[in-house]
Design a protein around this motif. Structure first.
Motif: not given
Ligand code: CTP
Length: 408
Positions: A16-18, A23-26, A52-55
């Motif tokens: 989903g586009i969300a 990323a911000e939530l993480c 991105t999510m790993q970083a």
């Protein structure tokens, strides 16, 4: 304060586009002290990269049930057993439907199915187009997922990436963070309803001027937030302040002490706890001019006469509801000196079971405070801390003192 210290969260991303908000939530979860393990569906990787999510999470992302990095090749077992919660954000309509049917053809749904259902809660943050959200199939799935033990965090409303406007957006990262923090709080006020006053009041002199005070409302807003976290249904009657409404709290904005009293009298019958943190103006101009008072150049200054405002706390504390033990009233006392003596006397004068003293000038506008709790049995100090931390302690103290047999 790290509200999620020691918590390990599996953050699942579906298509989903969300995903861009995930990323911000993480980051937000990690800033609050959590460790985060990201798991992405294949569809999610179309929207945001695992890099991105790993970083952001500082851990390799998992995306396949055939991941050979796990010695036993069972990522779905290993990752879910370590988790304090699995949070799927965004959770697509398709993924909800898959969860509902116990589908398990990729790692994230497999993990949700394989999690120990009574130990690892599943939190879902749906995200979709408004028509998809409103569709009977989606609404039916939501009901069944909740019945199967998932916690549905709700959706936002507004402009959607598709250009349409309505319900179905994923909640903002800070809203999801607040919901996750709330989720982990002990529900010591479950089933209770709290009414809170906060902030200053504004007593009009004329349409452009008035009398107010330096109360920021921060303590009252923190109490409202802490009570919501503890499971209470909260109504917050706020004087003029520039603060965001705590998530999940019903807010009623008022200006004057008279308005505040009216709102409190209206909402008290539904409440069983009343916490008066507002710095209510003691007096108001006897006559507010309905036109701006002009200076006439003569050097003469207007003379203002005042009348005393109603005492909201004392009014509610003397109500039949409070006297019958059905409304537990808590007062605050902002003093400049002799806190113990003033707070003790004020508790008796206001007729409340619990009074919370603080040094007003030291705390107005600040994010921290120190409290002195005074009840019929003595006193207890809550040492210097953030207002939110103190509010959470106060809520626990209130919960301990509540008569178990409140009628509502
Ligand atoms: N309070 C209220 N209505 C008022 C005045 C005060 O509900 N008109 C409540 C406050 O919200 C607080 C408590 O009463 O919970 C004590 O407020 P405070 O301003 O410290 O006390 P006062 O009654 O105004 O007494 P004093 O100014 O003499 O200290």
């Amino acid at each position: 304060m790290n509200d999620l210290a020691g918590k390990h969260i599996v953050l699942g991303l579906t298509g989903g586009i969300a995903c861009y908000k995930a990323a911000e939530l993480c980051r937000a979860l990690i800033k609050e002290g959590a460790t985060v393990q990201v798991v992405m569906t294949e569809a999610a990787t179309q929207f945001i990269t695992p890099v991105t999510m790993q970083a952001l999470s500082n851990r390799p992302v998992y995306g396949s049930q055939w991941d050979a990095r796990e010695p036993n090749n069972m990522a779905q077992i290993n990752l879910s057993r370590e988790a304090d919660a699995i949070l799927v954000a965004p959770c697509s309509a398709d993924f909800m439907s898959k969860l509902l049917h116990g589908g398990a053809d990729e790692l994230l749904s497999l993990m949700c199915l394989a999690r120990p259902i009574d130990k690892v809660p599943l939190l879902l943050a749906p995200a979709m187009n408004r028509e998809m959200w409103a569709h009977p199939a989606t609404q039916r799935n939501l009901v069944q997922l909740a019945a199967d033990g998932a916690t549905i965090l709700g959706v936002g409303s507004g402009f959607q990436a598709c250009g349409e406007t309505g319900d179905g957006r994923m909640l903002e990262p800070e809203e999801l963070l607040a919901d996750v923090i709330t989720f982990f709080h002990p529900k010591v006020l479950a089933g209770r309803r709290m009414l809170v006053t906060a902030g200053p009041t504004f007593e009009a002199i004329d349409p452009v001027r008035g009398i107010t005070n330096r109360s920021s409302g921060k303590m009252g807003f923190a109490v409202a937030r802490a009570a919501h976290e503890a499971g209470a249904q909260v109504t917050l009657v706020a004087g003029p302040v520039a603060l965001a409404t705590p998530r999940g709290v019903q807010r009623i904005d008022v200006q004057s002490a008279t308005d505040m009293l009216q709102a409190c009298v209206e909402h008290a019958p539904a409440a069983n706890i009343f916490v008066a943190t507002a710095a209510v103006a003691d007096w108001r101009p006897a006559q507010a001019s309905d036109q701006k008072i002009k200076k006439d150049g003569s050097g003469q200054t207007p003379t203002l006469a005042f009348v005393e405002n109603p005492d909201i706390l004392a009014t509610l504390a003397r109500s039949a509801q409070a006297l019958s033990g059905d409304l537990f009233c808590v007062g605050f006392a902002a003093e400049s000196h002799d806190l113990l003596a003033h707070a003790t006397a004020k508790r008796v004068r206001k007729g409340v079971p619990l009074l919370v003293g603080n040094i007003g000038p030291a705390t107005f506008g600040k994010d921290d405070n120190a409290l002195l709790l005074v009840d019929a049995n003595g006193t207890k100090e809550l040492p210097h801390a953030s207002k939110l931390h103190l509010a959470r302690q106060l809520v626990a103290e209130i919960a301990r003192r509540l008569p178990t047999a409140l009628k509502k």
